[in-house]
Design a protein around this motif. Structure first.
Motif, PDB file in Angstrom:
ATOM      1  N   ASP A 106      69.031  37.242  24.833  1.00  8.68           N
ATOM      2  CA  ASP A 106      68.048  37.266  25.920  1.00  8.68           C
ATOM      3  C   ASP A 106      68.305  38.457  26.839  1.00  8.68           C
ATOM      4  O   ASP A 106      67.371  39.121  27.302  1.00  8.68           O
ATOM      5  CB  ASP A 106      68.106  35.963  26.723  1.00  8.68           C
ATOM      6  N   ALA A 107      69.537  38.750  27.118  1.00  6.85           N
ATOM      7  CA  ALA A 107      69.888  39.883  27.979  1.00  6.85           C
ATOM      8  C   ALA A 107      69.474  41.194  27.310  1.00  6.85           C
ATOM      9  O   ALA A 107      68.940  42.109  27.948  1.00  6.85           O
ATOM     10  CB  ALA A 107      71.375  39.884  28.285  1.00  6.85           C
ATOM     11  N   ILE A 108      69.712  41.252  26.001  1.00 14.12           N
ATOM     12  CA  ILE A 108      69.331  42.474  25.269  1.00 14.12           C
ATOM     13  C   ILE A 108      67.808  42.611  25.258  1.00 14.12           C
ATOM     14  O   ILE A 108      67.270  43.707  25.446  1.00 14.12           O
ATOM     15  CB  ILE A 108      69.913  42.451  23.832  1.00 14.12           C
ATOM     16  N   ALA A 109      67.108  41.500  25.083  1.00 18.17           N
ATOM     17  CA  ALA A 109      65.639  41.525  25.079  1.00 18.17           C
ATOM     18  C   ALA A 109      65.117  41.939  26.447  1.00 18.17           C
ATOM     19  O   ALA A 109      64.164  42.730  26.557  1.00 18.17           O
ATOM     20  CB  ALA A 109      65.089  40.176  24.679  1.00 18.17           C
ATOM     21  N   ALA A 110      65.714  41.416  27.520  1.00 17.85           N
ATOM     22  CA  ALA A 110      65.299  41.777  28.870  1.00 17.85           C
ATOM     23  C   ALA A 110      65.553  43.268  29.125  1.00 17.85           C
ATOM     24  O   ALA A 110      64.726  43.977  29.715  1.00 17.85           O
ATOM     25  CB  ALA A 110      66.015  40.924  29.900  1.00 17.85           C
ATOM     26  N   LEU A 111      66.725  43.717  28.690  1.00 16.80           N
ATOM     27  CA  LEU A 111      67.061  45.135  28.850  1.00 16.80           C
ATOM     28  C   LEU A 111      66.101  46.003  28.049  1.00 16.80           C
ATOM     29  O   LEU A 111      65.632  47.044  28.527  1.00 16.80           O
ATOM     30  CB  LEU A 111      68.512  45.378  28.413  1.00 16.80           C
ATOM     31  N   ALA A 112      65.746  45.568  26.845  1.00 20.44           N
ATOM     32  CA  ALA A 112      64.797  46.315  26.010  1.00 20.44           C
ATOM     33  C   ALA A 112      63.424  46.354  26.667  1.00 20.44           C
ATOM     34  O   ALA A 112      62.730  47.377  26.632  1.00 20.44           O
ATOM     35  CB  ALA A 112      64.724  45.702  24.626  1.00 20.44           C
ATOM     36  N   LEU A 113      63.046  45.217  27.288  1.00 20.61           N
ATOM     37  CA  LEU A 113      61.762  45.174  27.995  1.00 20.61           C
ATOM     38  C   LEU A 113      61.760  46.150  29.160  1.00 20.61           C
ATOM     39  O   LEU A 113      60.793  46.880  29.364  1.00 20.61           O
ATOM     40  CB  LEU A 113      61.475  43.746  28.472  1.00 20.61           C
ATOM     41  N   ILE A 114      62.840  46.180  29.927  1.00 22.76           N
ATOM     42  CA  ILE A 114      62.944  47.100  31.067  1.00 22.76           C
ATOM     43  C   ILE A 114      62.900  48.552  30.579  1.00 22.76           C
ATOM     44  O   ILE A 114      62.195  49.395  31.142  1.00 22.76           O
ATOM     45  CB  ILE A 114      64.218  46.803  31.885  1.00 22.76           C
ATOM     46  N   VAL A 115      63.620  48.845  29.523  1.00 28.88           N
ATOM     47  CA  VAL A 115      63.626  50.203  28.967  1.00 28.88           C
ATOM     48  C   VAL A 115      62.232  50.560  28.453  1.00 28.88           C
ATOM     49  O   VAL A 115      61.753  51.679  28.665  1.00 28.88           O
ATOM     50  CB  VAL A 115      64.696  50.335  27.860  1.00 28.88           C
ATOM     51  N   SER A 116      61.547  49.606  27.796  1.00 27.53           N
ATOM     52  CA  SER A 116      60.193  49.857  27.292  1.00 27.53           C
ATOM     53  C   SER A 116      59.224  50.120  28.440  1.00 27.53           C
ATOM     54  O   SER A 116      58.380  51.014  28.367  1.00 27.53           O
ATOM     55  CB  SER A 116      59.691  48.676  26.473  1.00 27.53           C
ATOM     56  N   LEU A 117      59.328  49.326  29.530  1.00 31.64           N
ATOM     57  CA  LEU A 117      58.461  49.529  30.693  1.00 31.64           C
ATOM     58  C   LEU A 117      58.734  50.883  31.351  1.00 31.64           C
ATOM     59  O   LEU A 117      57.793  51.600  31.731  1.00 31.64           O
ATOM     60  CB  LEU A 117      58.639  48.387  31.696  1.00 31.64           C
ATOM     61  N   ALA A 118      60.003  51.237  31.464  1.00 32.44           N
ATOM     62  CA  ALA A 118      60.351  52.537  32.041  1.00 32.44           C
ATOM     63  C   ALA A 118      59.824  53.656  31.152  1.00 32.44           C
ATOM     64  O   ALA A 118      59.283  54.667  31.634  1.00 32.44           O
ATOM     65  CB  ALA A 118      61.860  52.651  32.227  1.00 32.44           C
ATOM     66  N   SER A 119      59.959  53.495  29.861  1.00 32.37           N
ATOM     67  CA  SER A 119      59.463  54.496  28.914  1.00 32.37           C
ATOM     68  C   SER A 119      57.945  54.621  29.000  1.00 32.37           C
ATOM     69  O   SER A 119      57.396  55.723  28.978  1.00 32.37           O
ATOM     70  CB  SER A 119      59.889  54.109  27.511  1.00 32.37           C
ATOM     71  N   ALA A 120      57.253  53.494  29.106  1.00 32.87           N
ATOM     72  CA  ALA A 120      55.789  53.506  29.230  1.00 32.87           C
ATOM     73  C   ALA A 120      55.368  54.217  30.519  1.00 32.87           C
ATOM     74  O   ALA A 120      54.414  55.002  30.530  1.00 32.87           O
ATOM     75  CB  ALA A 120      55.239  52.091  29.192  1.00 32.87           C
ATOM     76  N   TYR A 121      56.097  53.938  31.607  1.00 36.66           N
ATOM     77  CA  TYR A 121      55.787  54.580  32.887  1.00 36.66           C
ATOM     78  C   TYR A 121      55.985  56.094  32.787  1.00 36.66           C
ATOM     79  O   TYR A 121      55.143  56.873  33.231  1.00 36.66           O
ATOM     80  CB  TYR A 121      56.672  53.981  33.997  1.00 36.66           C
ATOM     81  N   ILE A 122      57.070  56.521  32.190  1.00 30.96           N
ATOM     82  CA  ILE A 122      57.354  57.957  32.034  1.00 30.96           C
ATOM     83  C   ILE A 122      56.297  58.596  31.129  1.00 30.96           C
ATOM     84  O   ILE A 122      55.798  59.685  31.419  1.00 30.96           O
ATOM     85  CB  ILE A 122      58.789  58.169  31.484  1.00 30.96           C
ATOM     86  N   SER A 123      55.914  57.926  30.054  1.00 31.40           N
ATOM     87  CA  SER A 123      54.881  58.442  29.151  1.00 31.40           C
ATOM     88  C   SER A 123      53.545  58.571  29.876  1.00 31.40           C
ATOM     89  O   SER A 123      52.825  59.556  29.707  1.00 31.40           O
ATOM     90  CB  SER A 123      54.718  57.537  27.940  1.00 31.40           C
TER      91      SER A 123
END
Length: 169
Positions: free
Chosen positions: A5-22
């Motif tokens: 769950d922690a890895i999934a949450a971290l992946a979600l945060i990284v994905s959201l940050a990546s989407a924002y940067i994109s």
């Protein structure tokens, strides 16, 4: 909450940050493209304005030359004027066409100058070939008028010489 769950949450945060940067990169590239497009339009518009203004000045100068010839001819004795009346087309045909060409160039300049951004780009693409053609047609009239004016000037010198020698009656 487990490790997954922690890895999934971290992946979600990284994905959201990546989407924002994109998204920000995309917005930046769109604004850069718009700026480049706007600069290219302004450059092309300026070049067309310069061409139209140069043509207007040419037409104006030719008009003044023909008006000067007309004035000089009007001051000549009647025999000299009669000897040159076959060149009246310079004043009845070419002079009005040059006045019209000068007026048209001024109107074209004003219209081109008023073109702005998106609508202006569309107008530029649609009207520029026609405007260039109109200017080119008027330049042909300009060139013909100057040739005719030079011929009238040369014939005027000959007619004046003949008048002085008493060969014109």
């Amino acid at each position: 909450m487990g490790t997954s769950d922690a890895i999934a949450a971290l992946a979600l945060i990284v994905s959201l940050a990546s989407a924002y940067i994109s998204f920000r990169a995309f917005k930046h590239s769109v604004s850069v493209h718009d700026l480049e497009s706007s600069l290219a339009f302004d450059r092309d518009k300026s070049e067309l304005l310069v061409q139209v203004e140069q043509s207007r000045k040419l037409f104006s100068a030719a008009r003044r030359e023909i008006e000067k010839t007309q004035f000089v001819l009007s001051q000549e004795p009647e025999q000299v004027r009669l000897a040159l009346n076959c060149y009246d087309s310079l004043f009845t045909e070419f002079l009005p066409k040059l006045v019209g060409a000068e007026r048209q160039a001024s109107l074209l300049w004003e219209e081109i100058f008023s073109w702005r951004d998106k609508a202006g780009r569309s107008a530029f693409v649609h009207h520029t070939p026609r405007f260039r053609s109109l200017i080119e047609d008027d330049r042909v009239v300009h060139d013909s008028a100057l040739v005719c004016n030079n011929e009238v000037r040369a014939q005027l010198v000959k007619a004046q010489d003949m008048y002085r020698k008493g060969q014109l009656a």
